[in-house]
Design an enzyme around this catalytic site. Structure first.
Site, short mmCIF file in Angstrom:
data_model
loop_
_atom_site.label_atom_id
_atom_site.label_comp_id
_atom_site.label_asym_id
_atom_site.label_seq_id
_atom_site.Cartn_x
_atom_site.Cartn_y
_atom_site.Cartn_z
N HIS A 31 0.89 -1.25 0.07
CA HIS A 31 -0.07 -0.01 -0.26
C HIS A 31 0.83 1.34 -0.07
CE1 HIS A 31 -3.23 2.80 1.32
NE2 HIS A 31 -2.25 3.09 2.10
N GLU A 32 1.85 1.06 0.89
CA GLU A 32 2.83 2.36 1.27
C GLU A 32 3.48 2.49 -0.32
OE1 GLU A 32 2.32 4.52 3.34
OE2 GLU A 32 1.08 3.14 4.37
N HIS A 35 1.56 4.54 -2.91
CA HIS A 35 1.70 5.99 -2.47
C HIS A 35 2.97 6.49 -3.37
CE1 HIS A 35 -1.54 6.52 0.15
NE2 HIS A 35 -1.10 5.77 0.89
N GLU A 111 -5.46 7.13 -0.88
CA GLU A 111 -5.81 5.80 -0.41
C GLU A 111 -6.27 4.83 -0.91
OE1 GLU A 111 -4.36 5.34 2.65
OE2 GLU A 111 -3.49 7.33 2.60
#
Length: 176
Positions: A31-32, A35, A111
């Site tokens: 997930h990071e 980003h 997100e």
């Protein structure tokens, strides 16, 4: 143990923290990485620079505006401090609220995009379980009023995120 926590027998999360497994940590890292991959750090920084530039420009235009000051009872003199207060209280305050809502909307979209990236890496199931554990460990409430969370929470509520992750996993399984 010592310190302030030793005096609090009922402190949040005492002995109940589950933590994430190694696979769940990898899913959160996915997930990071989403980003990073999508540029979620530098895009808001650039947007904020333009907003600040716009605020300075607007302030420069309005600071010595005789009409605005006359509307507040300052016909003869032009006090800069009063101009500053008027501009920030009556002009920038509502504008700031709108920009805050836009910023929260963009962050929430980021997100969901980072969650989709993790699903694309095959980490959807583990991301869901890690989010549930994080909410449980942090004693967060999993539900929120839709309108309130839309304007006040930078991260979507857990139930919205899990639903979006499941939807993305279903799309991915159809294409495979």
């Amino acid at each position: 143990s010592s310190g302030i926590n030793a005096e609090w027998p009922l402190r949040p999360g005492t002995g109940k923290k589950k933590g994430c497994s190694q696979e769940e940590v990898v899913a959160v890292l996915g997930h990071e990485l989403g980003h990073w991959y999508h540029g979620h750090v530098w895009k808001p920084m650039i947007l904020n620079q333009f907003l600040i530039l716009g605020m300075f420009y607007t302030f420069g235009l309005l600071v010595k505006n005789k009409k605005m000051l006359a509307d507040f009872g300052f016909v003869e003199e032009q006090p800069t401090l009063i101009s500053l207060l008027v501009i920030f209280q009556f002009i920038f305050s509502p504008l700031n609220r709108v920009m805050s809502a836009v910023s929260i909307y963009i962050t929430r979209c980021f997100e969901f995009q980072a969650d989709r990236f993790a699903v694309g890496l095959g980490k959807g199931e583990k991301l869901q379980s890690s989010l549930i554990k994080l909410v449980t460990d942090n004693l967060s409430f999993p539900m929120a009023d839709k309108m309130f969370s839309t304007f006040n929470y930078s991260h979507p509520p857990i139930l919205e995120r899990i639903a979006a992750i499941k939807e993305e996993m279903a799309k991915k399984s159809k294409t495979e």
